[in-house]
Design a protein around this motif. Structure first.
Motif, PDB file in Angstrom:
ATOM      1  N   CYS A 162       0.847  -1.183   0.000  1.00 46.37           N
ATOM      2  CA  CYS A 162       0.000   0.000   0.000  1.00 46.37           C
ATOM      3  C   CYS A 162       0.891   1.244   0.000  1.00 46.37           C
ATOM      4  CB  CYS A 162      -0.964   0.012   1.179  1.00 46.37           C
ATOM      5  SG  CYS A 162      -0.175  -0.039   2.784  1.00 46.37           S
ATOM      6  N   ASP A 195      -4.199   4.826   7.062  1.00 45.87           N
ATOM      7  CA  ASP A 195      -5.349   5.302   6.295  1.00 45.87           C
ATOM      8  C   ASP A 195      -5.766   6.663   6.841  1.00 45.87           C
ATOM      9  OD1 ASP A 195      -7.683   5.752   4.930  1.00 45.87           O
ATOM     10  OD2 ASP A 195      -8.493   3.728   5.242  1.00 45.87           O
ATOM     11  N   ARG A 203      -1.104  -2.815   8.144  1.00 42.83           N
ATOM     12  CA  ARG A 203      -0.991  -1.878   7.030  1.00 42.83           C
ATOM     13  C   ARG A 203       0.420  -1.273   6.962  1.00 42.83           C
ATOM     14  NH1 ARG A 203      -4.406   1.517   3.792  1.00 42.83           N
ATOM     15  NH2 ARG A 203      -3.266   3.413   3.160  1.00 42.83           N
ATOM     16  N   ARG A 262       2.462  -3.739   5.179  1.00 39.10           N
ATOM     17  CA  ARG A 262       2.197  -3.686   3.743  1.00 39.10           C
ATOM     18  C   ARG A 262       2.869  -2.485   3.096  1.00 39.10           C
ATOM     19  NH1 ARG A 262      -3.836  -3.175   3.524  1.00 39.10           N
ATOM     20  NH2 ARG A 262      -3.410  -2.905   1.293  1.00 39.10           N
ATOM     21  N   TYR A 263       2.946  -1.390   3.868  1.00 48.50           N
ATOM     22  CA  TYR A 263       3.600  -0.191   3.326  1.00 48.50           C
ATOM     23  C   TYR A 263       5.108  -0.399   3.189  1.00 48.50           C
ATOM     24  CZ  TYR A 263       5.928   4.312   3.436  1.00 48.50           C
ATOM     25  OH  TYR A 263       6.778   5.357   3.171  1.00 48.50           O
TER      26      TYR A 263
END
Length: 433
Positions: free
Chosen positions: A177, A182, A242, A245-246
């Motif tokens: 991502c 987010d 997340r 994923r980054y």
């Protein structure tokens, strides 16, 4: 870690030598200041009904072993003409005429820096005579940090650490991502349902926290999620995944310390007013550059509530000014002159007016006294406060989640590079001795 980044930047600028040493059986060299006994080792038989061994030297497993080893090493280095820094006790420096040598200590790992190769070799011989050291040559890998050097500068990144972390957490094949958080979701302590076992979440946050030593881009996300360690939820765990994923999208992203650089310090200070939904406290973010190289940063929730955004910005200036003063002290120990005030940029005019106005008035009487150190350091020419537009505030990504475009724009302005991409221009392509 800030001292390591400062030294790497100075090494790149001055083209100093950069070596690494390892001490064999370091803890066995420590001297004991008190009488200690231990149970006899397995396999040693004696007729004594209650046998014990009296320790004459330190030993692994003794709670004071690390302290005694550090004390013994420091005494030896001081006897060789080194001076201990008062502002970072792991740093020792030696100046003789135009020669400069510095040693940075982390338990039994030593980083040796200097501008005279013969002095470095002499220091190695003295330490080897006293402690039996292992000469690891040029510094390439230190405490999980990868260091690559070329004629253009020095790269600092943690690619192996990232890949091991992804493999350990099972996120190696996850979809990458573009941002670590987010920006459309506001997390708080009661977001989602309680996580059944908080231990994996805490371990993951601990590992990510160490990754922030070379990755300021994830500092805010890790700091924000760390406040939920006591009772994490499934949404907090998803947010932590997340981040994984980054970092999978750019495992070799890191800092680059240019060789064509200056030794002028400048900083950026920012805050996000009442950002914490649980405590209504603001988040402080600041970063400092040596020339164009990023050497220090912080993302932290403030300890007090602010009545206005101007007050939150002013408190952030106070925290940044403490770091600026510490950097000046460190420069003094490293014999690096910095005659001009440190430029500290802020995007709030009211905060700058509070710092510049020595007259007591109603809107600032509730601000803690220690925050007024900003005003004092402006008056004694330690700091020079400057106004910048919010679009140019580099500390913005340390205070809040950003959308992809401003986030990656800030990363590029921080001087971060992905060292395993050809677009980097081969900045670490040719190793030099």
């Amino acid at each position: 870690m800030t001292t390591i980044r400062v030294l790497l930047s100075l090494v790149a600028i001055n083209n100093w030598f950069l070596h690494q040493l390892d001490v064999n059986t370091a803890f066995l060299h420590g001297d004991l200041n008190e009488t200690d006994y231990m149970k006899i080792p397995h396999g040693l038989h004696t007729t004594n009904p209650s046998p014990v061994c009296k320790l004459n030297k330190s030993i692994y497993g003794l709670k004071q072993a690390s302290r005694q080893w550090h004390e013994k090493l420091t005494k030896v280095l001081l006897s060789y003409g080194f001076n201990k820094s008062h502002y970072d006790h792991s740093l020792l420096t030696k100046t003789k005429h135009s020669n400069f040598t510095a040693i940075l200590i982390y338990v039994d790992d030593l980083v040796l820096i200097g501008n005279d190769f013969s002095e470095i070799q002499l220091t190695k011989q003295l330490l080897d005579t006293k402690f039996n050291i292992k000469d690891l040559g040029n510094l390439k890998f230190f405490l999980g940090l990868e260091i690559a050097r070329s004629s253009k500068g020095i790269a600092l990144y943690q690619r192996k650490y990232v890949l091991d972390l992804l493999s350990e957490t099972g996120m190696f094949t996850a979809k990458p991502c573009s941002t670590p958080m987010d920006y459309n979701i506001k997390l708080h302590s009661s977001s989602g349902s309680p996580f059944p076992d908080p231990a994996p979440y805490r371990r993951l946050l601990g590992k990510l926290l160490y990754l922030t030593n070379s990755r300021p881009d994830i500092s805010y996300a890790v700091s924000h999620l760390s406040q939920f360690n006591s009772c994490p939820t499934d949404q907090h765990h998803q947010a932590a995944n997340r981040i994984l994923r980054y970092i999978k999208s750019s495992p070799a992203l890191g800092l680059f310390f240019l060789s064509q650089n200056t030794t002028i310090l400048k900083g950026f200070s920012d805050s996000d007013w009442a950002a914490c939904l649980d405590t209504i406290k603001s988040v402080t973010g600041w970063c400092f550059f040596l020339g164009s190289s990023l050497i220090s940063w912080k993302s932290k929730k403030q300890t007090t509530m602010s009545k206005s955004s101007a007050e939150a910005k002013y408190i952030a200036l106070g925290m940044a000014s403490c770091e600026a003063q510490w950097l000046l002290y460190l420069f003094h120990d490293l014999h690096i002159p910095h005659p001009n005030p440190i430029s500290l940029y802020c995007d709030n005019n009211s905060a700058l007016h509070i710092a510049a106005n020595p007259v007591f008035h109603e809107c600032t009487k509730h601000i803690e006294i220690d925050c007024h150190i900003v005003r004092e350091r402006v008056q004694n020419d330690t700091l020079h406060l400057l106004l910048i537009p919010s679009s140019s505030q580099l500390a913005d990504l340390l205070t809040k989640p950003l959308s992809p475009m401003p986030f990656h724009s800030n990363i590029s302005k921080l001087g971060m590079l992905n060292f395993h991409l050809q677009a980097c221009g081969g900045v670490v392509e040719h190793q030099i001795c």
